[in-house]
Design a protein around this motif. Sequence first.
Motif, short mmCIF file in Angstrom:
data_model
loop_
_atom_site.label_atom_id
_atom_site.label_comp_id
_atom_site.label_asym_id
_atom_site.label_seq_id
_atom_site.Cartn_x
_atom_site.Cartn_y
_atom_site.Cartn_z
N ILE A 61 28.09 6.17 64.52
CA ILE A 61 28.94 6.50 65.66
C ILE A 61 28.36 5.82 66.88
O ILE A 61 27.19 6.05 67.23
CB ILE A 61 29.03 8.02 65.89
CG1 ILE A 61 29.61 8.71 64.65
CG2 ILE A 61 29.87 8.33 67.12
CD1 ILE A 61 29.49 10.22 64.68
N VAL A 62 29.13 4.97 67.52
CA VAL A 62 28.69 4.24 68.71
C VAL A 62 29.36 4.86 69.93
O VAL A 62 30.58 5.04 69.96
CB VAL A 62 29.06 2.75 68.60
CG1 VAL A 62 28.75 2.02 69.92
CG2 VAL A 62 28.32 2.10 67.45
N ILE A 63 28.56 5.20 70.93
CA ILE A 63 29.09 5.76 72.18
C ILE A 63 28.60 4.89 73.32
O ILE A 63 27.39 4.86 73.62
CB ILE A 63 28.63 7.22 72.39
CG1 ILE A 63 28.90 8.05 71.14
CG2 ILE A 63 29.34 7.82 73.60
CD1 ILE A 63 28.36 9.47 71.23
N ASP A 64 29.50 4.17 73.94
CA ASP A 64 29.13 3.27 75.04
C ASP A 64 29.31 3.96 76.38
O ASP A 64 30.06 4.93 76.51
CB ASP A 64 30.00 2.01 74.98
CG ASP A 64 29.39 0.85 75.77
OD1 ASP A 64 28.23 0.97 76.20
OD2 ASP A 64 30.08 -0.17 75.96
N GLU A 65 28.62 3.44 77.39
CA GLU A 65 28.69 3.96 78.77
C GLU A 65 28.38 5.46 78.82
O GLU A 65 29.10 6.25 79.43
CB GLU A 65 30.08 3.66 79.38
CG GLU A 65 30.51 2.21 79.31
CD GLU A 65 29.71 1.30 80.24
OE1 GLU A 65 28.89 1.79 81.02
OE2 GLU A 65 29.92 0.07 80.16
N TYR A 114 33.67 3.76 67.02
CA TYR A 114 33.26 3.35 68.35
C TYR A 114 34.03 4.18 69.38
O TYR A 114 35.27 4.26 69.32
CB TYR A 114 33.58 1.88 68.60
CG TYR A 114 32.66 0.87 67.95
CD1 TYR A 114 31.86 1.20 66.86
CD2 TYR A 114 32.58 -0.42 68.44
CE1 TYR A 114 31.02 0.26 66.27
CE2 TYR A 114 31.74 -1.37 67.86
CZ TYR A 114 30.96 -1.02 66.76
OH TYR A 114 30.13 -1.94 66.19
N LEU A 115 33.31 4.77 70.35
CA LEU A 115 33.94 5.54 71.41
C LEU A 115 33.69 4.88 72.75
O LEU A 115 32.53 4.65 73.13
CB LEU A 115 33.39 6.97 71.44
CG LEU A 115 33.68 7.87 70.23
CD1 LEU A 115 33.00 9.22 70.40
CD2 LEU A 115 35.18 8.04 70.03
N PHE A 116 34.76 4.59 73.48
CA PHE A 116 34.67 4.03 74.83
C PHE A 116 35.47 4.92 75.78
O PHE A 116 36.52 5.44 75.40
CB PHE A 116 35.22 2.61 74.87
CG PHE A 116 34.44 1.64 74.03
CD1 PHE A 116 33.28 1.07 74.50
CD2 PHE A 116 34.88 1.30 72.75
CE1 PHE A 116 32.55 0.18 73.72
CE2 PHE A 116 34.16 0.42 71.96
CZ PHE A 116 32.99 -0.14 72.45
N PRO A 117 35.02 5.07 77.03
CA PRO A 117 35.73 5.97 77.94
C PRO A 117 37.04 5.42 78.47
O PRO A 117 37.88 6.18 78.94
CB PRO A 117 34.72 6.17 79.08
CG PRO A 117 33.86 4.96 79.05
CD PRO A 117 33.77 4.55 77.62
N LEU A 118 37.23 4.09 78.42
CA LEU A 118 38.43 3.47 78.96
C LEU A 118 39.09 2.58 77.91
O LEU A 118 38.41 1.91 77.13
CB LEU A 118 38.10 2.61 80.19
CG LEU A 118 37.46 3.32 81.39
CD1 LEU A 118 37.10 2.29 82.45
CD2 LEU A 118 38.39 4.37 81.95
N LYS A 119 40.42 2.55 77.93
CA LYS A 119 41.16 1.69 77.01
C LYS A 119 40.78 0.22 77.19
O LYS A 119 40.59 -0.52 76.23
CB LYS A 119 42.67 1.85 77.23
CG LYS A 119 43.27 3.13 76.70
CD LYS A 119 44.77 3.09 76.94
CE LYS A 119 45.44 4.38 76.51
NZ LYS A 119 46.89 4.35 76.79
N LEU A 143 38.08 -1.11 78.30
CA LEU A 143 36.74 -1.39 77.77
C LEU A 143 36.77 -1.44 76.25
O LEU A 143 36.11 -2.28 75.62
CB LEU A 143 35.76 -0.31 78.26
CG LEU A 143 34.28 -0.51 77.95
CD1 LEU A 143 33.78 -1.84 78.51
CD2 LEU A 143 33.47 0.65 78.52
N ALA A 144 37.54 -0.56 75.63
CA ALA A 144 37.67 -0.55 74.17
C ALA A 144 38.26 -1.87 73.68
O ALA A 144 37.78 -2.47 72.71
CB ALA A 144 38.54 0.63 73.73
N GLN A 145 39.31 -2.35 74.34
CA GLN A 145 39.94 -3.59 73.94
C GLN A 145 38.99 -4.78 74.13
O GLN A 145 38.91 -5.67 73.27
CB GLN A 145 41.21 -3.81 74.77
CG GLN A 145 42.30 -2.78 74.45
CD GLN A 145 43.39 -2.73 75.51
OE1 GLN A 145 43.29 -3.37 76.56
NE2 GLN A 145 44.42 -1.93 75.25
#
Length: 984
Positions: free
Chosen positions: A195-199, A109-114, A116-118
């Motif tokens: 592979i998940v890419i959000d935002e 999982y890939l998130f642009p902000l910590k 958001l990831a948490q």
Amino acid sequence: MIDKSPLTRYVEELCASPKFSPQIVCHRLLPGSDARTAPLRQPLSEAIVDGLRRQGIERLYAHQVEAMNAFRAGHDLIVATPTASGKSLIYNLPVVQTCLAEPSAHALYLFPLKALAQDQARTLAQLSAAIIGDTTVHGTPRFVSIYDGDTTTAERARMRKQPPPVLVTNPDMLHLSLLPYHDSWSSFFKGLRIIVIDEVHVYRGLFGAHLAWVLRRLKRIAAHYGASPRFIMLSATIGNPGQLAEKLIGRQPAVIDRCGAPAEEKDMLFINPWDSAAHTASQLLETALKRGLRTIVYTKSRKMTELITVWTKPRLGALAARLTSYRAGFLPEDRRAIERQLADGTLLGVISTSALELGIDIGDLDLCILVGYPGSVMATWQRSGRVGRRGHRSAVIMIGGEDALDQYFMLHPDDFFNRPPEHAALDPLNSRITRQHLHCAAAEIPLEQDEPLLRCCHQIRRAVDELTEAGTLLRDGDGHRWHASRKRPQRQFDLRGGGVKLSIIHRHTGEIIGEIDAGRALHDAHPGAIYLHQTKTLLVVDLNLSGQEVLVEESKPTYYTRPTVTKETEILSRLASKSVCGIRANWGTLRVTEQVSGFRKIQQFTGKTIATMMLDLPPQTIETEGLWLDLPPACKQLLEDKQMHFMGAIHAVEHALIAMFPLLILCDRNDIGGISCPYHEQTGQSSIFIYDGYAGGAGLAAQAYELIEALLEQTERCVVDCPCETGCPSCVHSPRCGSGNRPIDKEAARFLLQAIKQDRFQLETDAVGDTAVYLPRPVVRQRATDAAGGRGRAALPAHFCVFDLETKRAATEVGGWHNADRMGMSVGVVYDSKLDGFATYLEDEVNDLIDHLASASVIVGFNILAFDYRVLAGISGRQLYDRPSLDLLKLIQEQLGYRLSLNRLAEQTLGRPKSADGLQALRWYKQGRIDEIVTYCREDVALTRDLLLFALDNGYLLFTNKAGSTVRLPLACDAALVALLSRT
């Protein structure tokens, strides 16, 4: 009687308010919609169905079903639906099902902000717990683990040894810590299935180009271990989700962009305020918080975020502790604490930049206040989606600022509601980024001559050849493989393009109170700048670029600061060209040099410049992509025949083009820059440049070139429809203009844009070569209007002084022109209009000279701001920058884009060349021949005075161009004088 909610009463009373009702230009009640559900083609497993029921989910929305059906059919996915539409289930359910069915499967999982990831990791952990309970998967008790900069060394080692089914991280960690050490993660990459890419809408421009390459490297490493993962991408609603996703992953995904989630009613109000947007927001926020409405305020800048906080808190009484600001530049632990307090209801209101735009769970909010149009339709709906997320009615108030886009939608609200979301621009083949990531890819696994990455396009192969020639890539003996010259090139650059970070340090306590990018620091944290941080007003004492520090102290000034910026552009290559309405549009590569040369102190509330200060900061040069419009000589002739200011026209058009740019292309106006040149030496004519503000380009100008007709039409509409008379921030003024929006001529810009729209010029192309030949169409010329009061010599005050000096030392003797303060003065001469005569001052009379100059209403000279004033300051320690000063050379450079010598102007305009030069004056000084210096300096002062008077009488000066022709240089000295004197 119906018991109305506090929000409903708030909106009704706002609309009925004698003060605010007249300011509301649009009020729409956006209707709610019912949920649309559907069955899956292939049912979910019983364990998953039971787990969903435990979370209160009985049926799936139609778009969730459509997405999962497409994924099960083997497609990559891009889902572009509104905020709070249940997108997390679209990726979490296939991941849980895959990991349960295949013991060795993994997901990334890939998130642009910590933050958001948490937040999303907690959501997945809750879902997995509801489905699988305490059962271990892959032998590890954790179904999902976060791997980021906060992960301890021991946890990192554990994850590498026994990776969890789902690894949550961000693009930066993938780039720096996973891909370079892929051999330590071999079991994870071997089992990588999803592979998940959000935002995804965040990954545009420079950041998007970097991610596109990181994903190419990721696919390459997965293939090395025998894996071929599929992608699930999630985005806010944008105009081109499929195109953006395809550029990111290099293959075409299935697009799901119809939403089946329910929506509640939402009031949307546009307010065009009588007061400033920030003050209006503060008043609306105060009222909302006192009614108990949970409110988020979005601003366009860090400074505005802090100002609204400062203005609002003192009026809240006990509620003050429940309001805070939130923005980038805060320390991570401060941001995390604010997020927690918003989610648990401790905080009632927050004032934020775009940092809280993404899908971090900040609880159930009632009201969203947008201080200014957020810059895109996409961002507006994204931010609006942060309220009303728990199934109840909400409201959004957009307050128009002075910005052109704000006022455009205040004047045309229907256009906002009818306008589709913008396209996101992305150029994965940015030459600089391509070279950086090819180096990284070769360091991870040597490049093979016939591998898919090198065969996909000629630009990549050309980049490999360039890197090989430079010695960055090293070819092996048989010539079929390339190895990296460095072991860990990943550490050499930042994916987000922010560059070097500088610490902001309190001068007296030594405390690090924040950070700022080096590039931004030159504009916003230069010595003498006023910088706002967490409601504190700070004065920048020192900027140490090499030491990566900004030294500040608390201050209470009555002014704010704005930098003065000079720019130069060089065309490196023209890649495309076309005719548009009789002018030529071009696209290619440029070299842009920008330097912060000084700053202005601007009085709060009045907006008047109270002082202009010079700075000696290093220039910044980038090679980038840009578009430029070449205007035929007929354009200039047409405006001059109507006695219109041509430089003011093209400068205004440049600003308006940049302001309208985000209407068509998803970007911030700060992502692009512009330069307008009445004569550009390479094009041989007038040119307006719009360029990507990033080295190598970001694909913005390329997309704008394709849409140039629409951009020109939108720009013309903006200028014509704005009700102001002489130009304002709503049409042709820019808040970031390096020359302080001078010269600007709105009427001339309107006339020029309408002439272009009406195709009043005919462009022909020389069949022999690439030279553009412009033939003006016949036009009906109208009689010139009479000059208004204050034009010509009438603009001069009764008491003005013209000034020049000669120095004792040459630049070579003091280490260069930047050390002008060490050159000393041999003679200074002043022409005084009150005396109608000259006064001469020798080196020991410098204070008398300064007193004389300071007594005048305006001081006139040739290069006095950059040179003469610095010489005087070095001798006396006294400054003249706060006095109204008309520098003819500065006006000329702003007009032409380059300098002309006094001799070159005087010889053609007055027929009187200079009698000597500065080197001769230095020789005379060393020989003690002071009388000859006085005579020479007096003649220079007379030339400067007579050039000024000629320009005031005629509106131009004469000079010989490189082709040997004597030409006119339009110079609005009267307008410059009026502007100077109006600020005193």
